[in-house]
Scaffold this active site. Structure first.
Site, PDB file in Angstrom:
ATOM      1  N   CYS A 102      69.517 -28.446  -4.351  1.00  0.00           N
ATOM      2  CA  CYS A 102      70.195 -28.427  -3.348  1.00  0.00           C
ATOM      3  C   CYS A 102      71.038 -27.010  -3.300  1.00  0.00           C
ATOM      4  CB  CYS A 102      70.981 -29.238  -2.906  1.00  0.00           C
ATOM      5  SG  CYS A 102      71.389 -29.542  -0.988  1.00  0.00           S
TER       6      CYS A 102
ATOM      7  N   HIS B 168      68.258 -34.221  -3.763  1.00  0.00           N
ATOM      8  CA  HIS B 168      69.016 -34.399  -4.697  1.00  0.00           C
ATOM      9  C   HIS B 168      68.185 -35.501  -5.614  1.00  0.00           C
ATOM     10  CE1 HIS B 168      72.781 -32.699  -3.328  1.00  0.00           C
ATOM     11  NE2 HIS B 168      72.381 -32.674  -2.206  1.00  0.00           N
TER      12      HIS B 168
ATOM     13  N   GLU C 271      69.101 -36.219  -8.466  1.00  0.00           N
ATOM     14  CA  GLU C 271      70.110 -36.855  -9.147  1.00  0.00           C
ATOM     15  C   GLU C 271      71.065 -38.047  -8.518  1.00  0.00           C
ATOM     16  OE1 GLU C 271      70.359 -34.077  -7.754  1.00  0.00           O
ATOM     17  OE2 GLU C 271      72.168 -33.562  -7.020  1.00  0.00           O
TER      18      GLU C 271
HETATM   19  N1  GLN Z   1      74.706 -26.700   2.372  1.00  0.00           N
HETATM   20  C1  GLN Z   1      75.035 -26.789   1.111  1.00  0.00           C
HETATM   21  C2  GLN Z   1      75.445 -25.386   0.524  1.00  0.00           C
HETATM   22  O1  GLN Z   1      75.051 -24.251   1.113  1.00  0.00           O
HETATM   23  C3  GLN Z   1      74.251 -27.285   0.054  1.00  0.00           C
HETATM   24  C4  GLN Z   1      74.226 -29.081   0.266  1.00  0.00           C
HETATM   25  C5  GLN Z   1      74.174 -29.658  -0.969  1.00  0.00           C
HETATM   26  O2  GLN Z   1      74.067 -29.158  -2.001  1.00  0.00           O
HETATM   27  N2  GLN Z   1      73.936 -31.124  -0.450  1.00  0.00           N
HETATM   28  O3  GLN Z   1      75.703 -25.120  -0.450  1.00  0.00           O
END
Ligand code: GLN
Length: 219
Positions: free
Chosen positions: A91, A196, A198
């Site tokens: 992410c 995610h 994790e």
């Molecule tokens: N929207 C977040 C960002 O731009 C990422 C979201 C996440 O890691 N759950 O960093």
């Protein structure tokens, strides 16, 4: 639930450094330990000593970019990545490993370790967080993937292997929603996911990364 390796950690196992400036670092440490690796949190450049590979967790990429610079980790990590160290970004971590960030903040930096352009928050706002059953290359059974304000991959270069894609819902934030977008990609020793792994008890994607680390160490 798919079988997991139940190895105990020993010095012969790779040491994974989980960047722990912000976000879901503890969950990655726990997942790597369950998958049989050693794992430590990384906050300053000296924490990278002895580390074989790194993981960049989910969280907020703009905040992490800022903290990576103020901690001195940005340059230290850039150097290790340029030297071929394997990295797994989930992410926000995927955003940090990309070449290009769309809808990012102008001052946000990324490592350019994998030839992808990612769009931040592409699936919509916080309420648009969702779960999906993913079919991924290299996994026998579907993987339950948790997406939280997730980015998607808008462009993947020729060097990038797309391991899983999904069809975004039509309420996603961008105009002209694509029919499918990559959400799990690999290029050389770099693995990235929009979601995610994790945050679920299924460690198969961590195991996939550990296999990549093992292959890179054997070289
Ligand atoms: N929207 C977040 C960002 O731009 C990422 C979201 C996440 O890691 N759950 O960093």
């Amino acid at each position: 639930m798919p079988a997991r390796k139940s190895a105990t950690a020993s010095d012969s196992q790779p040491l994974i450094g989980v960047v722990a400036l912000q976000g879901a670092a503890a969950e990655h440490v726990a997942a790597f330990r369950r998958a049989g690796a050693r794992a430590v949190e990384v906050r300053v450049p000296a924490d990278l000593d002895g580390v074989d590979a790194v993981a960049l967790p989910g969280g907020e990429s703009t905040t992490m970019s800022h903290l990576l610079r103020t901690s001195g980790l940005f340059d230290a990590l850039s150097e290790r990545l340029a030297g071929g160290m394997p990295a797994f970004g989930t992410c926000a971590g995927m955003i940090l490993l990309a070449v290009d960030v769309l809808d990012g903040r102008p001052d946000q930096r990324c490592f350019g370790a994998i030839d992808i352009s990612v769009r931040r928050n592409a699936f919509g706002r916080q309420v648009a967080s969702f779960e999906a059953e993913l079919t991924a290359d290299g996994l026998d059974e579907p993987f339950k993937a948790v997406f939280i304000r997730a980015p998607w991959v808008e462009r993947a270069g020729d060097s990038v292997e797309v391991l899983a894609e999904i069809t975004p819902a039509s309420n996603s934030s961008t105009d002209g929603v694509p029919s499918s977008v990559p959400v799990l990609c690999r290029s050389g020793p770099i693995l990235v996911s929009s979601f995610h792994p994790e945050l679920t008890a299924d460690d198969r994607i961590h195991q996939l990364f550990l296999d990549m680390v093992g292959a890179s160490m054997a070289r």
